[in-house]
Design a protein around this motif. Structure first.
Motif, PDB file in Angstrom:
ATOM      1  N   THR A 119      42.705  38.641  32.545  1.00  0.00           N
ATOM      2  CA  THR A 119      42.926  37.567  34.517  1.00  0.00           C
ATOM      3  C   THR A 119      42.603  37.705  35.569  1.00  0.00           C
ATOM      4  O   THR A 119      42.664  39.326  36.088  1.00  0.00           O
ATOM      5  CB  THR A 119      45.262  38.260  33.766  1.00  0.00           C
ATOM      6  N   ALA A 120      42.441  36.791  36.334  1.00  0.00           N
ATOM      7  CA  ALA A 120      42.487  36.603  37.107  1.00  0.00           C
ATOM      8  C   ALA A 120      43.166  36.259  38.614  1.00  0.00           C
ATOM      9  O   ALA A 120      44.627  35.738  37.939  1.00  0.00           O
ATOM     10  CB  ALA A 120      40.394  35.595  37.752  1.00  0.00           C
ATOM     11  N   ASP A 121      42.684  36.077  40.138  1.00  0.00           N
ATOM     12  CA  ASP A 121      43.340  35.419  40.238  1.00  0.00           C
ATOM     13  C   ASP A 121      44.532  34.430  40.101  1.00  0.00           C
ATOM     14  O   ASP A 121      43.701  33.184  38.943  1.00  0.00           O
ATOM     15  CB  ASP A 121      42.910  35.456  42.138  1.00  0.00           C
ATOM     16  N   ALA A 122      45.473  33.356  40.710  1.00  0.00           N
ATOM     17  CA  ALA A 122      45.449  31.988  39.946  1.00  0.00           C
ATOM     18  C   ALA A 122      44.987  31.280  40.308  1.00  0.00           C
ATOM     19  O   ALA A 122      44.330  31.426  41.146  1.00  0.00           O
ATOM     20  CB  ALA A 122      46.931  31.822  40.767  1.00  0.00           C
ATOM     21  N   GLY A 123      44.623  30.430  39.354  1.00  0.00           N
ATOM     22  CA  GLY A 123      43.760  29.020  39.516  1.00  0.00           C
ATOM     23  C   GLY A 123      42.473  29.670  39.592  1.00  0.00           C
ATOM     24  O   GLY A 123      41.490  28.473  39.575  1.00  0.00           O
ATOM     25  N   VAL A 124      42.241  30.793  39.031  1.00  0.00           N
ATOM     26  CA  VAL A 124      40.650  30.943  39.012  1.00  0.00           C
ATOM     27  C   VAL A 124      40.582  31.789  37.362  1.00  0.00           C
ATOM     28  O   VAL A 124      41.626  32.079  36.984  1.00  0.00           O
ATOM     29  CB  VAL A 124      40.489  32.269  39.597  1.00  0.00           C
ATOM     30  N   LYS A 182      27.234  36.169  45.969  1.00  0.00           N
ATOM     31  CA  LYS A 182      27.628  36.041  46.859  1.00  0.00           C
ATOM     32  C   LYS A 182      28.660  36.580  47.632  1.00  0.00           C
ATOM     33  O   LYS A 182      29.551  36.331  48.597  1.00  0.00           O
ATOM     34  CB  LYS A 182      27.491  35.686  48.467  1.00  0.00           C
ATOM     35  N   GLY A 183      29.907  36.266  45.456  1.00  0.00           N
ATOM     36  CA  GLY A 183      31.355  36.591  45.884  1.00  0.00           C
ATOM     37  C   GLY A 183      31.803  35.088  45.999  1.00  0.00           C
ATOM     38  O   GLY A 183      33.457  35.169  46.662  1.00  0.00           O
ATOM     39  N   THR A 184      31.351  34.602  46.210  1.00  0.00           N
ATOM     40  CA  THR A 184      31.791  32.724  46.561  1.00  0.00           C
ATOM     41  C   THR A 184      33.080  32.496  45.180  1.00  0.00           C
ATOM     42  O   THR A 184      32.207  32.346  44.285  1.00  0.00           O
ATOM     43  CB  THR A 184      30.654  32.182  47.469  1.00  0.00           C
ATOM     44  N   LEU A 185      33.891  31.803  45.386  1.00  0.00           N
ATOM     45  CA  LEU A 185      34.781  31.209  44.502  1.00  0.00           C
ATOM     46  C   LEU A 185      33.590  29.910  43.539  1.00  0.00           C
ATOM     47  O   LEU A 185      33.783  29.389  44.898  1.00  0.00           O
ATOM     48  CB  LEU A 185      36.031  31.364  44.425  1.00  0.00           C
ATOM     49  N   GLN A 186      33.617  29.827  42.613  1.00  0.00           N
ATOM     50  CA  GLN A 186      33.005  28.090  42.090  1.00  0.00           C
ATOM     51  C   GLN A 186      34.201  27.829  41.627  1.00  0.00           C
ATOM     52  O   GLN A 186      34.010  27.915  40.528  1.00  0.00           O
ATOM     53  CB  GLN A 186      31.147  28.881  41.740  1.00  0.00           C
ATOM     54  N   LYS A 187      34.731  26.460  42.428  1.00  0.00           N
ATOM     55  CA  LYS A 187      36.245  26.428  41.961  1.00  0.00           C
ATOM     56  C   LYS A 187      35.839  25.603  39.958  1.00  0.00           C
ATOM     57  O   LYS A 187      36.217  25.385  39.467  1.00  0.00           O
ATOM     58  CB  LYS A 187      37.149  25.254  42.600  1.00  0.00           C
ATOM     59  N   ASN A 188      34.719  25.092  40.489  1.00  0.00           N
ATOM     60  CA  ASN A 188      34.046  23.996  39.352  1.00  0.00           C
ATOM     61  C   ASN A 188      33.140  24.611  37.964  1.00  0.00           C
ATOM     62  O   ASN A 188      32.557  24.411  37.245  1.00  0.00           O
ATOM     63  CB  ASN A 188      33.653  23.440  39.556  1.00  0.00           C
TER      64      ASN A 188
END
Length: 217
Positions: A142-147, A187-193
């Motif tokens: 499980t990751a953060d909410a929405g991830v 780079k540690g940037t969340l890719q929402k899609n």
């Protein structure tokens, strides 16, 4: 080897964090044709092929093909063969994934050199590479909410290389690889899609990487 993977649409890209540099095998210089086999062997305690871990909870997978083991072994051997062939050092590479019937034991039995000689003689090959046993396990975290949940596959394989002429084993090696996917780029940037691979796809990718990694020896 630890791999961080970012997924987008249906294309899965792996970003190496630690580079595995396997040692080289002293293969006789006259080797031109190779036979790849699977022993179809399992250790008796290797019984979780159709299970996975969701955080800390073990769950039974649904919809697995009955021959999942065979499919992943063939995927692994095909990738190994393709990578060996691409190096241009060998004329022919034969794949025999079902020479042995599936069997299990507490210890890995020795491979009969008479059988090795018969197989390599019939196929006119100079060297035999055996996938002695192939094990794998898939997990989600499980990751953060929405991830999306992170995915991980660990493969543990025992490989052996036999010289049928000298009647000796050149190498027996245990190789453990870990492949990890999450929704972040290098780079540690969340890719929402981002689209992470489902379990069976992740197992297939990990099996391909297992074959590719051993081809580097």
């Amino acid at each position: 080897m630890l791999l961080l993977a970012l997924t987008s649409c249906t294309v899965y890209k792996e970003y190496p964090i630690e580079v595995y540099k396997p040692g080289e095998i002293a293969v006789p210089s006259n080797v031109k044709n190779i036979a790849l086999i699977s022993r179809n062997f399992k250790y008796q305690n290797d019984t979780l092929q159709h299970f996975y871990k969701d955080n800390n909870q073990l769950k039974k997978a649904k919809g697995d093909p009955k021959n999942l083991d065979s499919l992943l072994v063939v995927t692994c051997l095909n990738e190994l063969a393709g990578n060996l062939k691409s190096k241009g050092n060998y004329s022919r590479i034969h794949i025999f994934p079902e020479v042995f019937k599936p069997h299990a034991s507490a210890k890995l039995p020795a491979l009969d050199y008479e059988l090795i000689g018969k197989l390599t003689s019939e196929t006119e090959t100079d060297l035999l590479i055996s996938l002695e046993t192939y094990s794998y396990f898939y997990s989600e975290y499980t990751a953060d909410a929405g991830v999306p949940k992170s995915r991980e596959v660990v493969t543990a394989n025992v490989w052996a290389v036999y010289d049928p002429v000298a009647k000796k084993i050149l190498e027996r090696k245990t190789v453990i690889d870990t492949v990890f996917w999450n929704a972040y780029d290098e780079k540690g940037t969340l890719q929402k899609n981002s689209k992470l691979p489902p379990r069976l796809t992740a197992l297939k990718i990990a099996s391909q990487l297992a074959g590719e990694n051993y081809s580097k020896r």
